[in-house]
Design a protein around this motif. Structure first.
Motif, PDB file in Angstrom:
ATOM      1  N   UNK A  11      39.262  11.969  60.650  1.00 17.11           N
ATOM      2  CA  UNK A  11      39.047  10.577  61.032  1.00 17.11           C
ATOM      3  C   UNK A  11      38.617   9.791  59.799  1.00 17.11           C
ATOM      4  N   UNK A  12      38.855   8.480  59.834  1.00 14.04           N
ATOM      5  CA  UNK A  12      38.584   7.682  58.640  1.00 14.04           C
ATOM      6  C   UNK A  12      39.461   8.123  57.489  1.00 14.04           C
ATOM      7  N   UNK A  13      40.692   8.467  57.803  1.00 11.94           N
ATOM      8  CA  UNK A  13      41.569   9.141  56.845  1.00 11.94           C
ATOM      9  C   UNK A  13      42.033   8.263  55.693  1.00 11.94           C
ATOM     10  N   UNK A  14      41.909   6.959  55.829  1.00 10.48           N
ATOM     11  CA  UNK A  14      42.370   6.078  54.759  1.00 10.48           C
ATOM     12  C   UNK A  14      41.239   5.632  53.838  1.00 10.48           C
ATOM     13  N   UNK A  15      40.012   6.029  54.141  1.00  8.54           N
ATOM     14  CA  UNK A  15      38.891   5.711  53.261  1.00  8.54           C
ATOM     15  C   UNK A  15      38.885   6.581  52.018  1.00  8.54           C
ATOM     16  N   UNK A  16      37.994   6.280  51.106  1.00 12.87           N
ATOM     17  CA  UNK A  16      37.955   7.030  49.850  1.00 12.87           C
ATOM     18  C   UNK A  16      37.668   8.505  50.066  1.00 12.87           C
TER      19      UNK A  16
END
Length: 260
Positions: A11-16
């Protein structure tokens, strides 16, 4: 390819942080279910991975609001009915930074917004996906937290409302580590206390002289994700709070817990 045939939900796969894990698991042959609220962000991530020759055939991008229990439960249902592959590892990584001068200036609407972004997604992810892993040998669940809730790192008190949300996550971690201690799944908390920037921003900072390439307090996203491989692979890493406050500490952890 150490994770060939395995499936990782991030999850939050597009964050840094999340994108760094996506890269590493794809390179190790895993199926990667990558969630984000934004379709364009997932498309941008795919393009970036392809630019650096990371195979994306096993990337499964899903647009979903992970703060919405009903939306996330639909993904769990797809795993149950085999529409999505059975998961072996979960990385719960989400939550932006919020900055307000004083807690007494925070409105109730702002409070709810921060908790909805920084806390609720982690709880909802846990309640929907930990049942798949509880009795699955070799499985792992990694909760990513930050240092803004640490008194010994961020001055005299936790850092504002973001610090409060991180303290809640510390509590979730403590309870989850306790209640899964006798199960097969290895639940761990990864507490990150230094800067992880996307590759373009990192290079910009280096070129502007804000940091040197030898800096111990900042790294590029593409160099960070290998730590998730070590956590997921080493069966001795269970019920731990893995505090990583510098690039040196990351490298030292990986030397001890080699994933290959």
């Amino acid at each position: 390819m150490a994770f060939l045939g395995k499936t990782v939900l991030i999850t939050g796969a597009t964050g840094n942080v999340g994108s760094s894990a996506v890269k590493e698991f794809l390179e190790q042959g895993a199926n990667v279910i990558a969630t984000s609220r934004s379709k364009s962000s997932l498309e941008k991530l795919t393009s970036k991975l392809q630019e650096i020759s990371v195979p994306t055939e096993k990337l499964i991008p899903i647009v979903v609001d992970i703060s919405n229990d009903q939306e996330l439960s639909k993904i769990a249902d797809q795993i149950r009915d085999k529409t999505l592959p059975e998961i072996d590892h979960v990385i719960s990584s989400s939550g932006p930074w919020w900055k307000y001068d004083h807690l007494y200036d925070v409105t109730f609407e702002q409070w709810n917004e921060v908790m909805s972004a920084n806390v609720n997604p982690h709880f909802i992810t846990y309640r929907n996906f930990i049942p798949f892993l509880l009795n699955k040998p070799g499985s792992s669940y990694t909760l990513v937290t930050g240092a803004s809730g640490l008194v010994d790192v961020i001055g005299n008190i936790p850092s504002g409302i973001t610090g409060i949300s991180q303290c809640v996550l510390f509590g979730i971690s403590r309870v989850a580590r306790f209640e899964t201690k006798d199960n097969a799944v290895r639940f761990n908390e990864l507490l990150i206390g230094f800067r992880i920037e996307d590759d373009a921003t990192y290079k910009k900072y280096i070129s502007e002289g804000k940091f040197s390439e030898s800096s111990d307090i900042v790294t590029t996203s593409w160099k960070f994700g290998s730590i998730f491989l070590s956590i997921a692979k080493d069966n001795n890493v269970k019920g731990e709070v893995i505090k990583i406050m510098s690039t040196t500490e990351k490298d030292d952890f990986e030397k001890v817990h080699k994933f290959k």
